[in-house]
Design a protein around this motif. Structure first.
Motif, PDB file in Angstrom:
ATOM      1  N   SER A 125      -3.340   7.594  -1.238  1.00 23.88           N
ATOM      2  CA  SER A 125      -2.013   7.107  -1.597  1.00 23.88           C
ATOM      3  C   SER A 125      -0.902   7.996  -1.070  1.00 23.88           C
ATOM      4  CB  SER A 125      -1.897   6.968  -3.125  1.00 23.88           C
ATOM      5  OG  SER A 125      -1.586   8.200  -3.741  1.00 23.88           O
ATOM      6  N   ALA A 175      -2.296  -5.007  -7.790  1.00 22.43           N
ATOM      7  CA  ALA A 175      -3.346  -4.307  -7.043  1.00 22.43           C
ATOM      8  C   ALA A 175      -3.908  -5.179  -5.934  1.00 22.43           C
ATOM      9  CB  ALA A 175      -4.455  -3.877  -7.996  1.00 22.43           C
ATOM     10  N   LYS A 180      -7.725   1.149  -6.276  1.00 26.35           N
ATOM     11  CA  LYS A 180      -6.260   1.110  -6.305  1.00 26.35           C
ATOM     12  C   LYS A 180      -5.700   1.774  -7.561  1.00 26.35           C
ATOM     13  CE  LYS A 180      -4.281  -0.259  -3.549  1.00 26.35           C
ATOM     14  NZ  LYS A 180      -3.898   0.315  -2.238  1.00 26.35           N
ATOM     15  N   GLY A 209      -2.047  -5.023  -2.975  1.00 23.62           N
ATOM     16  CA  GLY A 209      -2.228  -3.775  -2.245  1.00 23.62           C
ATOM     17  C   GLY A 209      -1.572  -2.571  -2.877  1.00 23.62           C
ATOM     18  N   ASN A 235      -8.549   8.508  -4.218  1.00 24.20           N
ATOM     19  CA  ASN A 235      -7.383   7.632  -4.356  1.00 24.20           C
ATOM     20  C   ASN A 235      -6.060   8.378  -4.206  1.00 24.20           C
ATOM     21  OD1 ASN A 235      -9.181   5.566  -4.741  1.00 24.20           O
ATOM     22  ND2 ASN A 235      -8.673   5.183  -6.871  1.00 24.20           N
ATOM     23  N   ASP A 287       0.820  -1.213   0.000  1.00 25.67           N
ATOM     24  CA  ASP A 287       0.000   0.000   0.000  1.00 25.67           C
ATOM     25  C   ASP A 287       0.858   1.268   0.000  1.00 25.67           C
ATOM     26  OD1 ASP A 287      -2.541   1.411   0.225  1.00 25.67           O
ATOM     27  OD2 ASP A 287      -1.938   1.857   2.285  1.00 25.67           O
ATOM     28  N   LEU A 305     -11.348  -3.183  -8.475  1.00 21.41           N
ATOM     29  CA  LEU A 305     -10.071  -2.645  -8.016  1.00 21.41           C
ATOM     30  C   LEU A 305      -9.893  -1.173  -8.378  1.00 21.41           C
ATOM     31  CD1 LEU A 305      -7.832  -5.714  -8.887  1.00 21.41           C
ATOM     32  CD2 LEU A 305      -8.332  -4.861  -6.575  1.00 21.41           C
ATOM     33  N   TRP A 356      -0.626   0.526  -5.501  1.00 23.37           N
ATOM     34  CA  TRP A 356      -1.349   1.501  -6.306  1.00 23.37           C
ATOM     35  C   TRP A 356      -0.901   1.345  -7.759  1.00 23.37           C
ATOM     36  CZ3 TRP A 356      -5.239   4.193  -4.167  1.00 23.37           C
ATOM     37  CH2 TRP A 356      -5.263   4.283  -2.763  1.00 23.37           C
ATOM     38  N   ARG A 362       3.513   3.067  -5.298  1.00 22.53           N
ATOM     39  CA  ARG A 362       2.809   3.437  -6.514  1.00 22.53           C
ATOM     40  C   ARG A 362       3.600   2.925  -7.712  1.00 22.53           C
ATOM     41  NH1 ARG A 362       1.726   7.834  -3.211  1.00 22.53           N
ATOM     42  NH2 ARG A 362       3.595   8.963  -3.820  1.00 22.53           N
TER      43      ARG A 362
END
Length: 341
Positions: free
Chosen positions: A333, A241, A278, A244, A329, A221, A275, A246, A224
């Motif tokens: 993030s 994704a 994400k 977890g 999102n 998470d 999803l 991005w 990215r």
């Protein structure tokens, strides 16, 4: 001692996981170039853009290569147009040694009214052309200490703090120095809570990056996957994704109908597999090119609003879906918190 154990040991040496923020920051803010920005004020956010880049190489780049006034004069109208289009926050992803100049970003934020967020970290993609010599000689712990230092003390004495870590790798398998960059990013994340944006050459590299982070105890998470559109296998997007991570589709370009439709298809695929929460979208646009006449050809930041969002709506995306992509999102993030497994 295996790699994961080494990283965990290094974290302990760096401060026993003490989470120290820069001055005047809280868990409800992100450092902007003008000061802390509240999470509630981030609004519509472009997660991956650039103002200025210098592609000459790490050993030659520097402020002697450009005139700040010329850069500001060229870039500012595009940022003003972006603000008028409804954007509130602009994430500048140009790292050190490839054109990061936080004093120019500060001027642009003041003049445009946008929240602008800058970064710390090093960029190992493009065959490592933009890595300083010490990236090869220093350990992951030493590199992380540099980046943590910018978060805690500011960048080059400017009083401006980074809001995320930016790194970059080519297609997998990763080179040893790029593996070290991810190890350093993991160490820095565990010390600061800054999330990690990684220019990534393909899906193989993304999965290897995630493995390195997980071995260090960092949750996906915190990661990215930048330029995920360069990997055409949608199953790899879904796999990352579901772990977890991005998934960032950031090559939106209104003058490229084929590429635009491909971005739409990727986002549709993510929604079909539940999803969408994400997914991140942006242009990877701008780019005042240092060394080119008048900064070269500059690409605007508004295609997402003018062509991409209408294309998603034709696919049945609701206003709630669009808000998730542009507001919810990106904010989630970017939140600064240590994300451990």
């Amino acid at each position: 001692m295996d790699r994961g154990s080494f990283i965990q040991h290094s974290v302990m040496l760096m401060g026993s996981l003490v989470f120290t923020r820069g001055p005047a920051q809280s868990h409800n803010t992100i450092p902007g170039v003008l000061g802390p920005v509240s999470l509630s004020s981030l609004g519509v956010t472009l997660i991956h853009e650039h103002t200025m880049v210098d592609f000459i190489g790490a050993s030659e780049t520097g402020v002697h290569r450009y005139h700040a006034d010329a850069v500001v004069e060229t870039v500012l109208p595009y940022l003003i147009a972006l603000k008028k289009a409804g954007c509130a926050t602009f994430v500048d992803c140009t790292p050190a040694y490839i054109g990061r100049d936080v004093t120019i970003l500060k001027r642009l934020a003041q003049a445009s009214g946008l929240n602008i967020i800058t970064n710390t970290g090093y960029y190992g993609a493009a065959k490592e052309k933009y890595l300083p010599a010490h990236a090869y000689t220093e350990t992951a712990e030493q590199l992380a200490t540099r980046w943590v230092g910018e978060f805690r003390k500011g960048i080059d004495g400017t009083g401006i703090y980074p809001g995320f870590i930016k790194t970059g790798v080519d297609a997998g398998p990763l080179t040893p120095v790029c593996e070290k960059l991810l190890e350093a990013a993991a160490l820095a994340h565990l010390q600061t809570g800054l999330t990690i944006s990684a220019h990534t050459g393909n899906g193989e590299a993304a999965l290897q990056e995630l493995t390195i982070l997980q071995k260090a105890g960092v949750s996906p998470d915190a990661f990215r996957w930048v330029h995920a559109q360069n990997e055409k296998d949608k199953q790899l997007h879904l796999q990352a994704a579901r772990m977890g991570a991005w998934i960032e589709f950031d090559g939106i370009n209104g003058s490229d109908p084929t590429g635009l439709q491909q971005h739409v298809d990727f986002v549709v695929s993510m929604k079909e597999h539940n999803l969408l929460n994400k997914v991140l979208i942006s242009h990877d646009a701008g780019w005042y090119h240092v060394g080119e006449p008048d900064g070269g050809t500059f690409r605007s930041y508004t295609a997402l609003f003018e062509t991409f969002i209408p294309a998603l709506k034709r696919e049945g995306f609701t206003d709630r879906d669009i808000r998730q992509l542009l507001v919810d999102n990106p904010r989630k993030s970017l939140i600064i918190r240590v994300r451990e497994l």
